[in-house]
Motif scaffolding. Structure first.
Motif, PDB file in Angstrom:
ATOM      1  N   ALA A 204       0.823  -1.204   0.000  1.00  0.00           N
ATOM      2  CA  ALA A 204       0.000   0.000   0.000  1.00  0.00           C
ATOM      3  C   ALA A 204       0.861   1.260   0.000  1.00  0.00           C
ATOM      4  O   ALA A 204       0.526   2.254  -0.649  1.00  0.00           O
ATOM      5  CB  ALA A 204      -0.933  -0.004   1.217  1.00  0.00           C
ATOM      6  N   GLY A 205       1.987   1.222   0.707  1.00  0.00           N
ATOM      7  CA  GLY A 205       2.892   2.379   0.732  1.00  0.00           C
ATOM      8  C   GLY A 205       3.522   2.640  -0.627  1.00  0.00           C
ATOM      9  O   GLY A 205       3.648   3.791  -1.058  1.00  0.00           O
ATOM     10  N   CYS A 206       3.933   1.584  -1.309  1.00  0.00           N
ATOM     11  CA  CYS A 206       4.507   1.750  -2.658  1.00  0.00           C
ATOM     12  C   CYS A 206       3.467   2.306  -3.627  1.00  0.00           C
ATOM     13  O   CYS A 206       3.774   3.182  -4.444  1.00  0.00           O
ATOM     14  CB  CYS A 206       5.043   0.422  -3.169  1.00  0.00           C
ATOM     15  SG  CYS A 206       6.513  -0.144  -2.303  1.00  0.00           S
ATOM     16  N   ALA A 207       2.246   1.817  -3.544  1.00  0.00           N
ATOM     17  CA  ALA A 207       1.196   2.326  -4.428  1.00  0.00           C
ATOM     18  C   ALA A 207       0.883   3.783  -4.116  1.00  0.00           C
ATOM     19  O   ALA A 207       0.664   4.591  -5.031  1.00  0.00           O
ATOM     20  CB  ALA A 207      -0.060   1.479  -4.290  1.00  0.00           C
ATOM     21  N   ALA A 208       0.871   4.162  -2.843  1.00  0.00           N
ATOM     22  CA  ALA A 208       0.623   5.563  -2.475  1.00  0.00           C
ATOM     23  C   ALA A 208       1.747   6.464  -2.953  1.00  0.00           C
ATOM     24  O   ALA A 208       1.510   7.587  -3.402  1.00  0.00           O
ATOM     25  CB  ALA A 208       0.447   5.673  -0.960  1.00  0.00           C
ATOM     26  N   ALA A 209       2.976   5.974  -2.891  1.00  0.00           N
ATOM     27  CA  ALA A 209       4.105   6.774  -3.376  1.00  0.00           C
ATOM     28  C   ALA A 209       4.019   6.981  -4.888  1.00  0.00           C
ATOM     29  O   ALA A 209       4.269   8.093  -5.381  1.00  0.00           O
ATOM     30  CB  ALA A 209       5.412   6.086  -3.011  1.00  0.00           C
ATOM     31  N   VAL A 210       3.645   5.952  -5.618  1.00  0.00           N
ATOM     32  CA  VAL A 210       3.503   6.089  -7.073  1.00  0.00           C
ATOM     33  C   VAL A 210       2.389   7.075  -7.406  1.00  0.00           C
ATOM     34  O   VAL A 210       2.534   7.920  -8.300  1.00  0.00           O
ATOM     35  CB  VAL A 210       3.253   4.705  -7.714  1.00  0.00           C
ATOM     36  CG1 VAL A 210       2.802   4.832  -9.154  1.00  0.00           C
ATOM     37  CG2 VAL A 210       4.493   3.856  -7.620  1.00  0.00           C
ATOM     38  N   ARG A 211       1.268   7.001  -6.689  1.00  0.00           N
ATOM     39  CA  ARG A 211       0.167   7.944  -6.936  1.00  0.00           C
ATOM     40  C   ARG A 211       0.591   9.365  -6.605  1.00  0.00           C
ATOM     41  O   ARG A 211       0.226  10.312  -7.318  1.00  0.00           O
ATOM     42  CB  ARG A 211      -1.062   7.545  -6.119  1.00  0.00           C
ATOM     43  CG  ARG A 211      -1.799   6.363  -6.690  1.00  0.00           C
ATOM     44  CD  ARG A 211      -3.152   6.167  -6.031  1.00  0.00           C
ATOM     45  NE  ARG A 211      -3.062   5.872  -4.614  1.00  0.00           N
ATOM     46  CZ  ARG A 211      -3.060   4.668  -4.082  1.00  0.00           C
ATOM     47  NH1 ARG A 211      -3.153   3.621  -4.864  1.00  0.00           N
ATOM     48  NH2 ARG A 211      -2.979   4.496  -2.786  1.00  0.00           N
TER      49      ARG A 211
END
Length: 151
Positions: A136-143
């Motif tokens: 979830a953290g990686c996806a939030a960083a990409v967004r």
């Protein structure tokens, strides 16, 4: 006896004719364009799809006939949890990890759908929670990067 008559067309609304009233015309509406489902659908379906994926993974592990090594199974469940946590809403990530742990603990470690809370069970829960938070953290960083570049 019933009288049969021709039905009114579906695109026109029936307005009775009254000669003393002005004629009213209704605007014609066009059907809206169909848009493909957005990322909100993936966010909403992350938990049920994660549960189905975990159940399929357990079934695949049980079909091998032998009990899988616990560390390998935990690594596969961690990958599954992080993959499901990428499109999930941040609030749902702990629940995704918990569902994954329930399948891992009940069917891989104890093999009789029994849950326990021994040290290896706690370690598995911690690993799956960290995998979910990492996904979830990686996806939030990409967004966040995409939003920043769009400005």
């Amino acid at each position: 006896m019933a009288t049969l008559h021709r039905p009114a067309p579906s695109h026109r609304t029936y307005l009775p004719y009254a000669p003393h009233l002005p004629r009213v015309t209704l605007p014609r509406t066009r059907p809206g364009r169909r848009t493909p489902p957005g990322p909100a659908l993936a966010r909403d379906l992350a938990l049920p799809l994660g549960a189905v994926a975990a159940a399929l993974l357990v079934a695949a592990l049980m079909l091998t006939g032998e009990s899988a090594h616990a560390a390998v199974a935990l690594a596969v469940f961690a990958l599954l949890t992080s993959a499901v946590s990428v499109p999930a809403r941040p609030v749902v990530v702990p629940v995704v990890a918990l569902v994954s742990w329930l399948f891992y603990d009940g069917f891989v470690l104890h093999q009789r759908s029994e849950l326990a809370f021994q040290p290896q069970d706690r370690t598995g829960l911690l690993v799956l929670l960290l995998a979910g938070i990492t996904g979830a953290g990686c996806a939030a960083a990409v967004r966040a990067v995409r939003r920043h570049l769009a400005r």
